[in-house]
Design a protein around this motif. Structure first.
Motif, PDB file in Angstrom:
ATOM      1  N   ASP A  57       0.861  -1.175   0.000  1.00 49.90           N
ATOM      2  CA  ASP A  57       0.000   0.000   0.000  1.00 49.90           C
ATOM      3  C   ASP A  57       0.903   1.232   0.000  1.00 49.90           C
ATOM      4  OD1 ASP A  57      -1.556   2.262   0.870  1.00 49.90           O
ATOM      5  OD2 ASP A  57      -3.079   0.860   1.587  1.00 49.90           O
ATOM      6  N   GLU A  59       0.420   4.475  -0.023  1.00 54.20           N
ATOM      7  CA  GLU A  59       0.130   5.551   0.931  1.00 54.20           C
ATOM      8  C   GLU A  59       0.618   5.208   2.333  1.00 54.20           C
ATOM      9  OE1 GLU A  59      -3.857   7.044   0.812  1.00 54.20           O
ATOM     10  OE2 GLU A  59      -3.829   7.190  -1.379  1.00 54.20           O
ATOM     11  N   LYS A  60       0.505   3.947   2.719  1.00 51.80           N
ATOM     12  CA  LYS A  60       0.928   3.539   4.060  1.00 51.80           C
ATOM     13  C   LYS A  60       2.440   3.564   4.239  1.00 51.80           C
ATOM     14  CE  LYS A  60      -3.208   1.044   5.285  1.00 51.80           C
ATOM     15  NZ  LYS A  60      -3.854  -0.215   5.606  1.00 51.80           N
ATOM     16  N   GLU A  64       2.395   9.539  -1.207  1.00 52.48           N
ATOM     17  CA  GLU A  64       1.064  10.139  -1.302  1.00 52.48           C
ATOM     18  C   GLU A  64       0.658  10.532  -2.711  1.00 52.48           C
ATOM     19  OE1 GLU A  64       1.073  13.414   1.422  1.00 52.48           O
ATOM     20  OE2 GLU A  64       1.427  12.135   3.151  1.00 52.48           O
ATOM     21  N   ASP A  66       0.368   9.988  -6.723  1.00 54.44           N
ATOM     22  CA  ASP A  66       0.311   9.021  -7.814  1.00 54.44           C
ATOM     23  C   ASP A  66      -0.002   9.838  -9.059  1.00 54.44           C
ATOM     24  OD1 ASP A  66       0.141   6.679  -9.305  1.00 54.44           O
ATOM     25  OD2 ASP A  66      -1.719   5.988  -8.371  1.00 54.44           O
ATOM     26  N   ARG A 111       5.230   7.500  -8.708  1.00 46.79           N
ATOM     27  CA  ARG A 111       4.861   7.599  -7.292  1.00 46.79           C
ATOM     28  C   ARG A 111       5.876   8.499  -6.610  1.00 46.79           C
ATOM     29  NH1 ARG A 111       0.059   4.783  -5.760  1.00 46.79           N
ATOM     30  NH2 ARG A 111       0.455   6.135  -3.997  1.00 46.79           N
ATOM     31  N   ARG A 113       6.627  10.914  -2.703  1.00 46.82           N
ATOM     32  CA  ARG A 113       6.242  11.123  -1.305  1.00 46.82           C
ATOM     33  C   ARG A 113       5.197  12.221  -1.157  1.00 46.82           C
ATOM     34  NH1 ARG A 113      11.611  10.241  -1.245  1.00 46.82           N
ATOM     35  NH2 ARG A 113      12.115  12.456  -1.205  1.00 46.82           N
ATOM     36  N   ASN A 114       5.392  13.304  -1.900  1.00 46.91           N
ATOM     37  CA  ASN A 114       4.481  14.448  -1.809  1.00 46.91           C
ATOM     38  C   ASN A 114       4.642  15.275  -3.077  1.00 46.91           C
ATOM     39  OD1 ASN A 114       6.919  15.928  -1.404  1.00 46.91           O
ATOM     40  ND2 ASN A 114       6.774  15.528   0.800  1.00 46.91           N
TER      41      ASN A 114
END
Length: 177
Positions: A57, A59-60, A64, A66, A111, A113-114
């Motif tokens: 996952d 996000e986990k 954050e 995508d 993908r 992190r932010n």
């Protein structure tokens, strides 16, 4: 390799749970454990089962953002495709890359992190790659479906699965003979 109904059941079970024991899998598909293992090994050797993996996952684990990114290349740059293909192999943010039809040459799934991390990737890596002409980003707001599973209904069971579909009207006009 021709797939039969049992092979398709095995593939479905392994897509649902790649860590299922051979005994459990055999029970699910109504085979002896040795027959089941033999079929799984044949599917692996034929390359139908490519590999096994854990699905994380994102996000986990702190990813954050995508994004799907369309990249258009300058065709006047020598070896633009080879250079770009080689560069993207070094970018851990790119989790999928595809040659596509349409105005762009590539579609990347990225993908990050932010948004700051994503922006840095685009400005410091993607735009600085020789031959990149244009970048169009689409940030995912919400994921509705994201799966690696292939429905067994889409897989061909045998050569007869390639036969054209008939409609009820055309089937009723056939005569036996």
């Amino acid at each position: 390799m021709q797939l039969d109904a049992t092979d398709l059941k095995i593939l479905q079970q392994l897509q649902n749970d790649g860590r299922i024991s051979n005994q459990e899998l055999a029970d699910q598909v109504f085979l002896s454990p040795s027959s089941c293992l033999r079929r799984v090994r044949m599917l692996e050797e034929a390359g139908i089962i490519h590999h096994y993996c854990a699905v994380i996952d994102a996000e986990k684990v702190g990813l954050e953002v995508d994004a799907f990114v369309q990249v258009t290349m300058r065709r006047d740059v020598e070896q633009w495709h080879e250079n770009f293909s080689q560069a993207l192999q070094q970018w851990p943010e790119v989790i999928g890359s595809y040659i596509i039809t349409g105005d762009a040459n590539y579609l990347l799934r990225v993908r990050a992190r932010n948004l700051k991390h994503y922006s840095s990737f685009v400005l410091e890596r993607l735009y600085k790659t020789t031959g990149v002409l244009d970048i169009r980003s689409n940030i995912v707001l919400q994921t509705l479906k994201d799966t690696h599973q292939i429905a067994t209904s889409l897989m061909k069971e045998s050569a007869s699965a390639l036969a054209p579909l008939t409609t009820p009207a055309s089937a009723s006009t056939r005569t036996s003979g």
